[in-house]
Design an enzyme around this catalytic site. Structure first.
Site, short mmCIF file in Angstrom:
data_model
loop_
_atom_site.label_atom_id
_atom_site.label_comp_id
_atom_site.label_asym_id
_atom_site.label_seq_id
_atom_site.Cartn_x
_atom_site.Cartn_y
_atom_site.Cartn_z
N TYR A 53 0.76 -1.17 -0.12
CA TYR A 53 0.04 -0.09 -0.02
C TYR A 53 1.09 1.31 0.04
O TYR A 53 0.35 2.33 -0.53
CB TYR A 53 -0.92 -0.08 0.98
CG TYR A 53 -2.31 -0.93 0.82
CD1 TYR A 53 -3.00 -0.53 -0.15
CD2 TYR A 53 -2.09 -2.35 1.53
CE1 TYR A 53 -4.12 -1.73 -0.48
CE2 TYR A 53 -2.99 -3.53 1.00
CZ TYR A 53 -3.81 -3.00 0.06
OH TYR A 53 -4.73 -3.88 -0.36
N GLN A 88 -15.22 2.37 -5.35
CA GLN A 88 -14.28 1.39 -5.14
C GLN A 88 -12.67 1.53 -4.90
O GLN A 88 -11.86 0.79 -4.48
CB GLN A 88 -14.49 -0.23 -5.71
CG GLN A 88 -15.75 -0.50 -5.94
CD GLN A 88 -16.02 -1.39 -6.89
OE1 GLN A 88 -15.86 -2.60 -6.79
NE2 GLN A 88 -16.48 -1.04 -8.26
N VAL A 90 -9.37 3.26 -3.95
CA VAL A 90 -8.68 3.91 -2.76
C VAL A 90 -7.81 5.23 -3.04
O VAL A 90 -7.32 5.87 -2.09
CB VAL A 90 -7.96 2.84 -2.08
CG1 VAL A 90 -8.87 1.59 -1.49
CG2 VAL A 90 -7.03 1.96 -3.00
N HIS A 106 -14.48 0.79 -0.29
CA HIS A 106 -13.28 0.07 -0.05
C HIS A 106 -12.28 0.64 0.65
O HIS A 106 -10.90 0.24 0.71
CB HIS A 106 -12.59 -0.48 -1.20
CG HIS A 106 -13.59 -1.83 -1.79
ND1 HIS A 106 -13.44 -2.17 -3.08
CD2 HIS A 106 -14.71 -2.16 -1.47
CE1 HIS A 106 -14.48 -2.89 -3.39
NE2 HIS A 106 -15.26 -3.10 -2.21
N CYS A 117 -8.17 0.29 18.32
CA CYS A 117 -9.46 1.35 18.81
C CYS A 117 -10.22 1.92 17.82
O CYS A 117 -11.15 2.66 17.87
CB CYS A 117 -8.72 2.29 19.67
SG CYS A 117 -7.92 3.67 18.75
N CYS A 133 -0.69 4.12 17.20
CA CYS A 133 -1.94 5.15 17.03
C CYS A 133 -1.69 6.11 17.76
O CYS A 133 -1.48 6.26 19.21
CB CYS A 133 -3.08 4.23 17.49
SG CYS A 133 -4.67 5.02 17.72
N CYS A 136 -4.71 5.94 20.72
CA CYS A 136 -4.64 4.89 22.23
C CYS A 136 -3.02 4.53 22.30
O CYS A 136 -2.73 3.69 22.91
CB CYS A 136 -5.42 3.74 21.94
SG CYS A 136 -4.71 2.54 20.60
P1 OAD Z 1 -10.89 -4.30 -12.33
O1 OAD Z 1 -9.37 -4.32 -12.37
O2 OAD Z 1 -11.62 -5.48 -11.65
O3 OAD Z 1 -11.72 -3.90 -13.53
C1 OAD Z 1 -11.57 -2.57 -14.03
C2 OAD Z 1 -12.62 -2.29 -15.29
O4 OAD Z 1 -12.33 -1.15 -15.71
C3 OAD Z 1 -12.42 -3.30 -16.27
O5 OAD Z 1 -14.03 -3.83 -16.57
C4 OAD Z 1 -11.84 -2.53 -17.32
O6 OAD Z 1 -12.48 -3.16 -18.87
C5 OAD Z 1 -12.43 -1.44 -17.18
N1 OAD Z 1 -11.45 -0.28 -17.80
C6 OAD Z 1 -10.04 -0.25 -17.91
N2 OAD Z 1 -9.65 0.75 -18.33
C7 OAD Z 1 -10.61 1.46 -18.66
C8 OAD Z 1 -10.85 3.05 -19.23
N3 OAD Z 1 -9.72 3.67 -19.48
N4 OAD Z 1 -12.08 3.57 -19.29
C9 OAD Z 1 -13.17 2.71 -18.58
N5 OAD Z 1 -13.25 1.41 -18.50
C10 OAD Z 1 -11.74 0.97 -18.28
O7 OAD Z 1 -11.31 -3.13 -11.08
P2 OAD Z 1 -12.29 -2.95 -10.06
O8 OAD Z 1 -13.69 -3.33 -10.95
O9 OAD Z 1 -12.60 -1.62 -9.58
O10 OAD Z 1 -10.88 -4.66 -4.20
O11 OAD Z 1 -12.29 -3.92 -9.02
C11 OAD Z 1 -13.08 -3.86 -7.78
C12 OAD Z 1 -12.41 -4.25 -6.60
O12 OAD Z 1 -11.61 -5.65 -6.72
C13 OAD Z 1 -11.28 -3.23 -6.20
O13 OAD Z 1 -11.91 -2.20 -5.44
C14 OAD Z 1 -10.36 -4.24 -5.26
C15 OAD Z 1 -10.08 -5.37 -6.19
O14 OAD Z 1 -9.69 -6.47 -5.66
C16 OAD Z 1 -10.26 -4.83 -3.07
O15 OAD Z 1 -8.95 -4.62 -2.94
C17 OAD Z 1 -11.03 -4.88 -1.73
#
Ligand code: OAD
Length: 231
Positions: A53, A88, A90, A106, A117, A133, A136
């Site tokens: 991260y 979603q 970060v 997320h 805490c 922290c 705490c």
């Molecule tokens: P993904 O990487 O799964 O999907 C990204 C989507 O964006 C895909 O459908 C691509 O086709 C599309 N894409 C890529 N470039 C683009 C562009 N220039 N314009 C429009 N669309 C584009 O990412 P998320 O769906 O965000 O969670 O993933 C969901 C969650 O899975 C994340 O928040 C993360 C991950 O694991 C955690 O870490 C808890």
């Protein structure tokens, strides 16, 4: 008056230079999800997780909001009705693009969380495993990120907003991760029009009333102009 709820995923930040997760060379091709994005992975090897991260925080800090983030801020400023962005992501590109009404379901890279805490504070660019922290004093700092197996933030507020939505738009998300992938069904049940803006059809693409495919920096400003013209 029309209330708009927008769900965003990694695709909206891709053209700002932030890697998506499920692309062939995306983050989940480079890192094992179980190692870097689960509570168990953090217990096994906290330094690996904190460093992962730290790298993402550094990348996000050098990225700039793009035309899609800015268009959503314009929509919030000019729409006749509420506009809520549920992201979603970060990174903080929605806020830096000018949006105020944003839920980070997320979590957020710029926040640190005390596992003892639940106090939150601004994360330093480079967190350390031994960080304590400020409230705490426990040596229990962790990135304020919702990992797999944890409950996304502000779900009550999100469900309420979906229940009152006239329009639901999903932008740049692959539709693989729940509960976010269930929002389209929830909004449709409440009577909202549903639209997907993505590079390609997502895993749940057939559930939307309408889909427009293309890069977010083109499809999102075009959609915002269109909807504001119908004010
Ligand atoms: P993904 O990487 O799964 O999907 C990204 C989507 O964006 C895909 O459908 C691509 O086709 C599309 N894409 C890529 N470039 C683009 C562009 N220039 N314009 C429009 N669309 C584009 O990412 P998320 O769906 O965000 O969670 O993933 C969901 C969650 O899975 C994340 O928040 C993360 C991950 O694991 C955690 O870490 C808890």
């Amino acid at each position: 008056m029309r209330n708009i709820v927008i769900l965003t995923g990694a695709g909206i930040s891709a053209e700002s230079g932030i890697e998506t997760f499920r692309a062939e060379t995306g983050l989940w091709a480079q890192h094992n999800v179980d190692d870097v994005a689960t509570p168990e992975g953090f217990v096994r090897d906290p330094k690996l997780v904190v460093d992962f991260y730290n790298g993402r925080r550094t990348q996000a800090a050098s990225a700039l909001p793009n035309a899609a983030h800015k268009a959503l801020a314009k929509l919030e400023a000019e729409n006749n009705g509420s506009v809520l962005v549920v992201t979603q992501n970060v990174d903080d590109l929605h806020e830096r693009g000018g949006s105020n009404n944003v839920i980070h379901m997320h979590g957020a890279l710029n926040s640190a969380l005390c596992a003892a805490c639940e106090h939150r504070w601004p994360a330093p660019m480079q967190m350390q495993v031994a960080d304590t922290c400020p409230s705490c004093n426990a040596p229990a700092a962790r990135p304020d990120i919702v990992w797999f197996g944890e409950i996304p933030y502000q779900m009550d507020r999100i469900i309420d907003a979906l229940g009152e939505a006239d329009i639901f738009v999903s932008i740049g998300t692959s539709g693989n991760v729940y509960p976010a992938a269930g929002f389209v069904a929830e909004a449709a049940r409440a009577g909202a029009e549903t639209l997907e803006l993505n590079l390609e059809s997502s895993a749940i693409g057939s559930q939307f009333d309408k889909s427009v495919f293309g890069p977010a920096t083109q499809t999102v400003p075009a959609w915002v102009d269109d909807i504001l013209a119908k004010k």
